[in-house]
Enzyme design. Sequence first.
Site, short mmCIF file in Angstrom:
data_model
loop_
_atom_site.label_atom_id
_atom_site.label_comp_id
_atom_site.label_asym_id
_atom_site.label_seq_id
_atom_site.Cartn_x
_atom_site.Cartn_y
_atom_site.Cartn_z
N ASP A 78 -103.44 83.33 75.05
CA ASP A 78 -104.79 83.76 75.41
C ASP A 78 -104.82 83.86 76.93
OD1 ASP A 78 -107.69 84.12 75.28
OD2 ASP A 78 -107.79 82.04 75.98
N ASP B 52 -108.22 83.97 79.39
CA ASP B 52 -109.26 83.15 80.02
C ASP B 52 -109.24 81.73 79.46
OD1 ASP B 52 -111.09 85.25 81.56
OD2 ASP B 52 -110.52 86.13 79.66
N ASP C 179 -120.74 76.01 84.17
CA ASP C 179 -120.18 75.38 82.97
C ASP C 179 -120.74 75.97 81.68
OD1 ASP C 179 -118.39 73.78 84.26
OD2 ASP C 179 -119.54 71.92 84.03
N ASP D 13 -107.34 78.30 73.94
CA ASP D 13 -108.21 77.17 74.30
C ASP D 13 -109.54 77.14 73.59
OD1 ASP D 13 -109.04 79.49 75.93
OD2 ASP D 13 -110.41 78.06 76.86
#
Length: 214
Positions: free
Chosen positions: A7, A9, A38, A167
Amino acid sequence: MKALIFDLDGTLLNTLDDIADSMNEVLRRHGLPPHATDAYKYFVGDGVLNLVRRAASGAEAAGLDPLRLEVEYSALYLLKQADKTAPYDGISKLLSVLAGRGVKIAVLSNKPHDATLKILSHYFPDTAFDAIIGQRPGHPVKPDPEGALEILGILGLPREEVLYLGDTGTDMQTAANAGLKAIGALWGFRERSELSLNGAYAFVEHPLDVLDFL
């Protein structure tokens, strides 16, 4: 393992600040409230239009077309995507070691394809990726397995010899849908619990830990 699909990002690059800065600027242009950086950890991962809809949740009520905002964001992000972005510690070393050992490397991203090519060439100019696929018009985004299966075809390898590193839960689902084992990158945008719930085969806390799977 003969190949690894990454992946982008939150896995190869920490892109969060540039994504947040770009989208927040678009929101401010239209009188919509910006978000803390965030918050974008949970807006990204499912394609640009979904990012825009999550960040600009009040757009339609304000008479704004999310598709228009997507165009504005994409144009601005192309200009800003190398302002604060950086590879995660250990990623460049990992790519170098994999290449040196003859392991094929590919990237599958829900970032627009042109932006994916541009940012990879900027941050990894010496890395010869064997396949790169970003979001393309007329093609489904992850977790649809189309892109992963296309990469398998380009690499000419069976599923059993390829791992997928990501992620987010979307990444874990993508791997499962393509019949691949998914490794959860714990340095990225989401928590271990999300990766586990979505089928992670294993977890790594640092990029070089991936070498244990060779």
